[in-house]
Design a protein around this motif. Structure first.
Motif, PDB file in Angstrom:
ATOM      1  N   ASP A  72      24.425  72.139  17.485  1.00  0.00           N
ATOM      2  CA  ASP A  72      24.850  71.927  16.185  1.00  0.00           C
ATOM      3  C   ASP A  72      23.962  71.408  15.127  1.00  0.00           C
ATOM      4  O   ASP A  72      23.907  71.985  14.155  1.00  0.00           O
ATOM      5  CB  ASP A  72      26.352  71.283  16.116  1.00  0.00           C
ATOM      6  CG  ASP A  72      26.282  69.831  16.712  1.00  0.00           C
ATOM      7  OD1 ASP A  72      25.221  69.706  17.412  1.00  0.00           O
ATOM      8  OD2 ASP A  72      27.220  69.427  16.429  1.00  0.00           O
ATOM      9  N   SER A 152      36.728  60.400  12.545  1.00  0.00           N
ATOM     10  CA  SER A 152      37.339  61.705  12.907  1.00  0.00           C
ATOM     11  C   SER A 152      38.765  61.717  12.753  1.00  0.00           C
ATOM     12  O   SER A 152      39.487  62.781  12.674  1.00  0.00           O
ATOM     13  CB  SER A 152      36.896  62.374  14.284  1.00  0.00           C
ATOM     14  OG  SER A 152      37.223  61.219  15.115  1.00  0.00           O
ATOM     15  N   GLU A 153      39.444  60.382  12.956  1.00  0.00           N
ATOM     16  CA  GLU A 153      40.724  60.339  12.426  1.00  0.00           C
ATOM     17  C   GLU A 153      41.433  60.288  11.184  1.00  0.00           C
ATOM     18  O   GLU A 153      42.381  60.221  10.931  1.00  0.00           O
ATOM     19  CB  GLU A 153      41.387  59.251  13.604  1.00  0.00           C
ATOM     20  CG  GLU A 153      41.033  59.304  15.039  1.00  0.00           C
ATOM     21  CD  GLU A 153      42.030  60.278  15.816  1.00  0.00           C
ATOM     22  OE1 GLU A 153      42.972  60.645  15.342  1.00  0.00           O
ATOM     23  OE2 GLU A 153      41.399  60.500  16.824  1.00  0.00           O
ATOM     24  N   VAL A 157      41.068  66.899   7.087  1.00  0.00           N
ATOM     25  CA  VAL A 157      40.513  68.022   7.920  1.00  0.00           C
ATOM     26  C   VAL A 157      40.182  68.699   6.794  1.00  0.00           C
ATOM     27  O   VAL A 157      40.773  68.897   5.515  1.00  0.00           O
ATOM     28  CB  VAL A 157      41.637  68.694   8.682  1.00  0.00           C
ATOM     29  CG1 VAL A 157      41.823  68.153   9.965  1.00  0.00           C
ATOM     30  CG2 VAL A 157      42.830  69.283   7.903  1.00  0.00           C
ATOM     31  N   ASN A 188      36.676  65.256   8.210  1.00  0.00           N
ATOM     32  CA  ASN A 188      36.918  64.662   9.790  1.00  0.00           C
ATOM     33  C   ASN A 188      35.862  65.074  10.670  1.00  0.00           C
ATOM     34  O   ASN A 188      35.734  64.718  11.754  1.00  0.00           O
ATOM     35  CB  ASN A 188      38.199  64.846  10.327  1.00  0.00           C
ATOM     36  CG  ASN A 188      38.436  66.294  10.697  1.00  0.00           C
ATOM     37  OD1 ASN A 188      37.871  67.121  10.265  1.00  0.00           O
ATOM     38  ND2 ASN A 188      39.490  66.245  11.492  1.00  0.00           N
ATOM     39  N   ARG A 189      35.083  66.250  10.267  1.00  0.00           N
ATOM     40  CA  ARG A 189      33.833  66.542  11.122  1.00  0.00           C
ATOM     41  C   ARG A 189      32.667  66.459  10.706  1.00  0.00           C
ATOM     42  O   ARG A 189      31.712  65.965  11.417  1.00  0.00           O
ATOM     43  CB  ARG A 189      34.003  68.198  11.283  1.00  0.00           C
ATOM     44  CG  ARG A 189      35.085  68.684  11.624  1.00  0.00           C
ATOM     45  CD  ARG A 189      35.377  70.079  11.487  1.00  0.00           C
ATOM     46  NE  ARG A 189      36.990  70.578  11.857  1.00  0.00           N
ATOM     47  CZ  ARG A 189      37.333  71.604  11.584  1.00  0.00           C
ATOM     48  NH1 ARG A 189      36.819  72.545  11.188  1.00  0.00           N
ATOM     49  NH2 ARG A 189      38.559  72.158  12.000  1.00  0.00           N
ATOM     50  N   ASN A 282      35.302  75.952   7.333  1.00  0.00           N
ATOM     51  CA  ASN A 282      34.573  74.714   7.003  1.00  0.00           C
ATOM     52  C   ASN A 282      34.060  74.857   5.741  1.00  0.00           C
ATOM     53  O   ASN A 282      33.949  75.883   4.973  1.00  0.00           O
ATOM     54  CB  ASN A 282      33.545  74.736   8.144  1.00  0.00           C
ATOM     55  CG  ASN A 282      34.058  73.977   9.397  1.00  0.00           C
ATOM     56  OD1 ASN A 282      34.737  72.913   9.462  1.00  0.00           O
ATOM     57  ND2 ASN A 282      33.759  74.557  10.543  1.00  0.00           N
ATOM     58  N   SER A 372      29.199  63.253  21.906  1.00  0.00           N
ATOM     59  CA  SER A 372      28.727  64.580  21.787  1.00  0.00           C
ATOM     60  C   SER A 372      27.422  64.735  20.768  1.00  0.00           C
ATOM     61  O   SER A 372      27.462  65.710  20.009  1.00  0.00           O
ATOM     62  CB  SER A 372      29.964  65.462  21.288  1.00  0.00           C
ATOM     63  OG  SER A 372      31.053  65.054  21.861  1.00  0.00           O
TER      64      SER A 372
ATOM     65  N   THR B 145      34.805  75.493  13.907  1.00  0.00           N
ATOM     66  CA  THR B 145      33.912  74.604  14.808  1.00  0.00           C
ATOM     67  C   THR B 145      35.031  74.843  16.061  1.00  0.00           C
ATOM     68  O   THR B 145      36.184  74.768  16.258  1.00  0.00           O
ATOM     69  CB  THR B 145      34.179  73.113  14.275  1.00  0.00           C
ATOM     70  OG1 THR B 145      33.813  73.239  12.824  1.00  0.00           O
ATOM     71  CG2 THR B 145      33.526  72.113  14.874  1.00  0.00           C
ATOM     72  N   VAL B 172      30.822  72.023  19.163  1.00  0.00           N
ATOM     73  CA  VAL B 172      31.258  70.555  19.551  1.00  0.00           C
ATOM     74  C   VAL B 172      31.244  70.140  21.074  1.00  0.00           C
ATOM     75  O   VAL B 172      31.942  70.623  21.659  1.00  0.00           O
ATOM     76  CB  VAL B 172      32.255  70.015  18.734  1.00  0.00           C
ATOM     77  CG1 VAL B 172      32.307  68.454  19.235  1.00  0.00           C
ATOM     78  CG2 VAL B 172      32.182  70.100  17.486  1.00  0.00           C
ATOM     79  N   ARG B 182      41.302  65.583  23.037  1.00  0.00           N
ATOM     80  CA  ARG B 182      41.430  64.563  21.980  1.00  0.00           C
ATOM     81  C   ARG B 182      40.878  65.324  20.505  1.00  0.00           C
ATOM     82  O   ARG B 182      41.605  65.059  19.564  1.00  0.00           O
ATOM     83  CB  ARG B 182      40.943  63.464  22.231  1.00  0.00           C
ATOM     84  CG  ARG B 182      41.165  62.165  21.388  1.00  0.00           C
ATOM     85  CD  ARG B 182      40.323  61.268  21.491  1.00  0.00           C
ATOM     86  NE  ARG B 182      38.959  61.168  21.064  1.00  0.00           N
ATOM     87  CZ  ARG B 182      38.487  61.497  19.628  1.00  0.00           C
ATOM     88  NH1 ARG B 182      39.822  61.348  18.782  1.00  0.00           N
ATOM     89  NH2 ARG B 182      37.329  61.660  19.172  1.00  0.00           N
ATOM     90  N   GLN B 183      39.716  65.556  20.837  1.00  0.00           N
ATOM     91  CA  GLN B 183      38.957  66.130  19.406  1.00  0.00           C
ATOM     92  C   GLN B 183      39.651  67.262  18.815  1.00  0.00           C
ATOM     93  O   GLN B 183      39.791  67.582  17.360  1.00  0.00           O
ATOM     94  CB  GLN B 183      37.545  66.608  19.747  1.00  0.00           C
ATOM     95  CG  GLN B 183      36.911  65.264  20.257  1.00  0.00           C
ATOM     96  CD  GLN B 183      35.327  65.327  19.652  1.00  0.00           C
ATOM     97  OE1 GLN B 183      35.242  65.980  18.757  1.00  0.00           O
ATOM     98  NE2 GLN B 183      34.438  64.377  20.246  1.00  0.00           N
ATOM     99  N   ALA B 186      42.968  66.054  17.233  1.00  0.00           N
ATOM    100  CA  ALA B 186      42.551  65.330  15.873  1.00  0.00           C
ATOM    101  C   ALA B 186      42.114  66.357  14.792  1.00  0.00           C
ATOM    102  O   ALA B 186      41.895  65.977  13.662  1.00  0.00           O
ATOM    103  CB  ALA B 186      41.417  64.239  16.334  1.00  0.00           C
ATOM    104  N   GLY B 187      41.816  67.725  15.202  1.00  0.00           N
ATOM    105  CA  GLY B 187      41.453  68.468  14.188  1.00  0.00           C
ATOM    106  C   GLY B 187      39.808  68.493  14.006  1.00  0.00           C
ATOM    107  O   GLY B 187      39.345  69.114  13.034  1.00  0.00           O
ATOM    108  N   ALA B 188      39.264  67.836  14.915  1.00  0.00           N
ATOM    109  CA  ALA B 188      37.688  67.748  14.735  1.00  0.00           C
ATOM    110  C   ALA B 188      37.116  69.255  15.182  1.00  0.00           C
ATOM    111  O   ALA B 188      35.908  69.278  14.655  1.00  0.00           O
ATOM    112  CB  ALA B 188      37.055  66.517  15.681  1.00  0.00           C
ATOM    113  N   CYS B 189      37.802  69.929  15.657  1.00  0.00           N
ATOM    114  CA  CYS B 189      37.351  71.471  16.057  1.00  0.00           C
ATOM    115  C   CYS B 189      38.523  72.431  15.500  1.00  0.00           C
ATOM    116  O   CYS B 189      39.850  71.913  15.937  1.00  0.00           O
ATOM    117  CB  CYS B 189      36.877  71.634  17.340  1.00  0.00           C
ATOM    118  SG  CYS B 189      37.478  70.691  18.727  1.00  0.00           S
ATOM    119  N   ASP B 190      38.340  73.677  15.112  1.00  0.00           N
ATOM    120  CA  ASP B 190      39.302  74.380  14.806  1.00  0.00           C
ATOM    121  C   ASP B 190      39.848  75.117  16.309  1.00  0.00           C
ATOM    122  O   ASP B 190      41.106  75.526  16.305  1.00  0.00           O
ATOM    123  CB  ASP B 190      38.712  75.595  13.995  1.00  0.00           C
ATOM    124  CG  ASP B 190      38.479  75.211  12.713  1.00  0.00           C
ATOM    125  OD1 ASP B 190      38.943  74.513  11.991  1.00  0.00           O
ATOM    126  OD2 ASP B 190      37.181  75.200  12.250  1.00  0.00           O
TER     127      ASP B 190
END
Lengths: 425, 344
Positions: A72, A152-153, A157, A188-189, A282, A372, B145, B172, B182-183, B186-190
């Motif tokens: 990424d 991230s929390e 989003v 959050n990303r 995004n 990551s 993502t 990711v 978890r990710q 949490a919405g860290a990836c679609d």
């Protein structure tokens, strides 16, 4: 006297290797060296035999085959068609990115905190003590994960930034809005920042398949030139001041020299900003900095800064009190006393422990695996190792690279240390 | 003195290392337990239950192998492995067999020097997204993502899929399923991508499974199966035939419940199915000896957790929260791919 002349003639006998104190230590060293070498030969031989038993060889040819995976964060161009070696480079640059940013931040924060901890202001000094003790005494990995999870929390989003026609009609505001006059979005990303774009760029070329951007180079050259001219201007002003006692006004000349050439160049190249815009899933456009990078940098900086602060405090405390008292007696303010008298002397105490701090920061970047972040450990020691099954080669290569980086850092800092060391003539 | 102790220790380790490569089966018998590389948290396939005991579809195969070797399905030690550590664990001899939904690929078979001895689950890679994302096809994921487990074939398939469809994505890479989940939550990836069976398992473990959908595209072939080290063919054959014994048992209608009945019937009846007799070691049939086991091997394997179909239904079938249909994994007689060579 007669006894001394009675010593037997030096005729070398084999037993003297053990019984003669002049030779004994050489004999022991020789035997130990031999045993150590035998042990390593056995280790290498054992590895090769065992690998051969499993039908595996040692080879680095895999570095030139297609990697097949995506990364990424890439500072130089990379696609999944690139080689594993290219992936290694990407990982290495990502390691450097975090290491450099964290070393810089840790130094700035650490020096500030270290000085403030010695402040006469009770509250400030205690606050800094709490900061140092809290960060120093909790494992770094936990700080990294905590920082990442906070990002991230707690951040919205990307979808929350969306404004639909129905929402406008109903007069509803979106759940989240961009910061700083709609230019920066922290989701959050990732953190999305505006990127500079040029209408008439100077072009560029590829050097060892790393793209070199001429516009950036030109801008840097102009800035360096301006700074150089400004320093000459100030030097001349100083010379005039020393000769005549009158200092010519320089502030407007400095401003002109420092800013006008850069602004002219950027206007000529047609600078404008590309703002991040929510498109699909995004934000697109601008720079997108993944939170794995941000969190890793912040956590390592804050953690290491607590150690730097302690080194700085120790360095300052090592300077005798008479120095600052003498400076006060000369009428220097506390601020200038610190900058002109105490810190320069403290540096020679501070620098040696700082070398090991910088080494620690660089090595600690491998903890990015937990969140990551694809640094060298993530690409070469993670995905490449896994996809090719070359554990031994990848691990050895990775250890070699970290060793080289660490030795380079300590060489550079040792040179610096020599330059600030107390000069004895 | 100290040096001689050191050298003695070195010599001893070399000799032990020499014995270790004698034969996996002998090692396991000498040790008294099978060491099985398992998943550390994929509900339905391999995960510890509330009491800390490993349960699941893959775990049941480990149990059946232990039952075939020792006559006791509890003589298994499970070593949890991640996608990254599993092959190293197998290659180094830390585990005897790896049953951890691992995909059979050319390079793993040849370059990594492993043998995939059977396919116990025919799978394919899919995508899971949140329902409110409004996506109905993986081709609509342009710019998304995507969370992927590192060290897997899915990582490479994903890159290929987005490339052939000319769309972009941000990867990711996470270390294991639990972190991916978890990710993703949490919405860290679609989107979260892995084998379709893994997606079903992950979805079942979520707070509200109905809020997530698995997209219809299956972008790869993922034949999952038990893996052993290359070179010990006898051990490979044992693992392979334990799996086949379970498939044949389903084909012949032998279940955990009626096993004793079938044995009694076959013993009494001269005209009973000869293949069943050979499989179960009835009369003077003694197939197990050919691979270094006793004649009861298949009986014990079936008695452990039932036949292939029973194991499937109990762990991941439609009646479980994971709810996977047999699909490709039905017997060949029912339109699936599970086909065992004859015991002869």
């Amino acid at each position: 006297m007669t006894l001394a002349s009675d010593t037997p003639k030096d005729s070398f006998r084999l037993s003297m290797l053990i019984y003669d104190t002049r030779y004994r230590s050489y004999t022991i060293q020789f035997i130990v060296l031999g045993l150590v070498m035998l042990f390593f030969m056995w280790l290498v031989n054992n590895t090769i035999t065992n690998l051969a038993d499993r039908g595996k060889d040692i080879g680095f040819g895999f570095l030139w085959s297609r990697a097949g995976y995506d990364i990424d964060q890439q500072l130089i161009p990379y696609t999944n068609d690139s080689t594993h070696f290219r992936a290694l480079l990407i990982g290495l640059l990502n390691t450097f990115a975090v290491a450099i940013a964290a070393c810089f931040l840790a130094t700035v924060i650490g020096v500030t905190v270290g000085i403030l901890r010695l402040s006469n202001n009770w509250l400030v000094a205690r606050l800094m003590t709490v900061y140092v003790e809290v960060f120093r005494n909790v494992p770094l990995l936990l700080w990294i994960i905590l920082t990442y999870v906070i990002f991230s929390e707690t951040r919205p989003v990307p979808k929350d930034y969306k404004v639909t026609d129905e929402m406008i009609a109903a007069g509803q505001a979106p759940k989240a809005t961009m910061a700083l006059w709609d230019t920066v979005a922290v989701t959050n990303r990732s953190t999305n920042l505006p990127a500079p774009l040029l209408d008439r760029p100077l072009g560029g070329f590829d050097f060892l398949s790393i793209p070199i951007n001429l516009s950036v180079l030109a801008t840097l050259a102009v800035i360096i030139g301006s700074v150089w001219f400004n320093r000459r201007l100030l030097k001349r002003a100083k010379a005039i001041q020393e000769a005549t006692g009158d200092r010519p006004t320089t502030w407007w000349k400095s401003l002109l020299i420092l800013f006008v050439p850069v602004i002219l160049l950027l206007t000529a190249m047609g600078l404008h900003w590309e703002y991040p815009v929510l498109k699909g899933f995004n934000f697109q456009g601008g720079y997108s900095i993944a939170h794995s990078f941000t969190a890793l940098t912040i956590a390592i900086s804050l953690y290491s800064a607590s150690y730097v602060a302690e080194s700085v405090r120790a360095g300052i405390l090592a300077i005798s009190k008479g120095q600052s008292e003498a400076a006060y007696a000369l009428g220097l303010r506390p601020n200038r006393t610190m900058n002109l008298v105490v810190l320069p002397q403290a540096l020679r105490v501070i620098v040696p422990p700082m070398i090991s701090q910088y080494l620690n920061i660089t090595k600690n970047t491998t903890l990015g695996t937990a969140i990551s972040y694809l640094d060298l450990k993530g690409t070469l020691g993670g995905i490449t190792l896994n996809q090719t099954g070359r554990e031994l080669e990848c691990m050895m290569l990775m250890m070699l690279i970290y060793l080289v980086i660490s030795l380079m850092i300590s060489t550079v800092l040792n040179v610096y240390n020599t330059s600030v060391k107390l000069k004895e003539r | 003195m100290k040096k001689s102790v050191l050298l003695g220790a070195l010599a001893a380790t070399t000799m032990i290392a020499g014995f270790a490569s004698a034969g996996t089966l002998d090692d396991i018998k000498a040790r008294g337990e099978l060491i099985c590389g398992s998943n550390n948290g994929l509900t339905g396939f391999g995960a510890p239950d509330a009491d800390g005991n490993y349960q699941g579809f893959d775990v049941s195969l480990c149990k059946a192998i232990a039952a075939a070797v020792f006559g006791d399905q509890s003589k298994v030690k499970y070593v949890p492995t991640t996608g990254e550590t599993r092959f190293t664990a197998l290659a180094s001899g830390e585990v005897d067999v790896l049953v951890r939904n691992s995909t059979w690929t050319f390079s793993r078979d040849n370059d990594l020097k492993f043998d995939f001895v059977a396919v116990n689950y025919y799978d394919g890679q899919g995508f899971m997204v949140k329902k409110d994302l409004g996506v109905s096809s993986a081709k609509e994921l342009d710019g998304a993502t995507v969370c992927i487990q590192t060290g897997t074939t899915t990582e490479l398939n994903l890159a290929d899929f987005f490339k052939t469809n000319g769309i972009a994505y941000t990867p990711v890479t996470v270390a294991d399923d639990a972190e991916a989940q978890r990710q993703y939550e949490a919405g860290a990836c679609d989107a979260f991508t892995t084998d379709a069976s893994g997606l079903a398992s992950t979805r079942a473990a979520m707070a509200d499974p109905t809020a997530h959908i698995i997209l219809p595209e299956i972008i790869s072939k993922e034949p999952l199966g038990p893996v052993v080290r290359h070179g010990d063919n006898n051990w490979g054959d044992i693992v392979r035939w334990v799996h086949f014994a379970l498939v044949i048992a389903e084909e012949k209608g032998i279940t955990q419940a009626n096993l004793a009945e079938v044995i009694a019937k076959s013993e009494a009846d001269e005209a009973a199915d000869p293949e069943v007799k050979r499989l179960l070691g009835i009369g003077d049939n003694d197939m197990g000896v050919m691979m270094g086991l006793d004649k009861m091997w298949a009986r014990n394997a079936i008695a452990a957790n039932g036949n292939y179909g029973e194991i499937f239904e109990a762990n991941i079938g439609t009646s479980t929260p994971i709810g996977l249909a047999r699909g490709l994994n039905a017997l060949w007689t029912q339109g699936g791919l599970q086909y065992a060579p004859p015991v002869r």
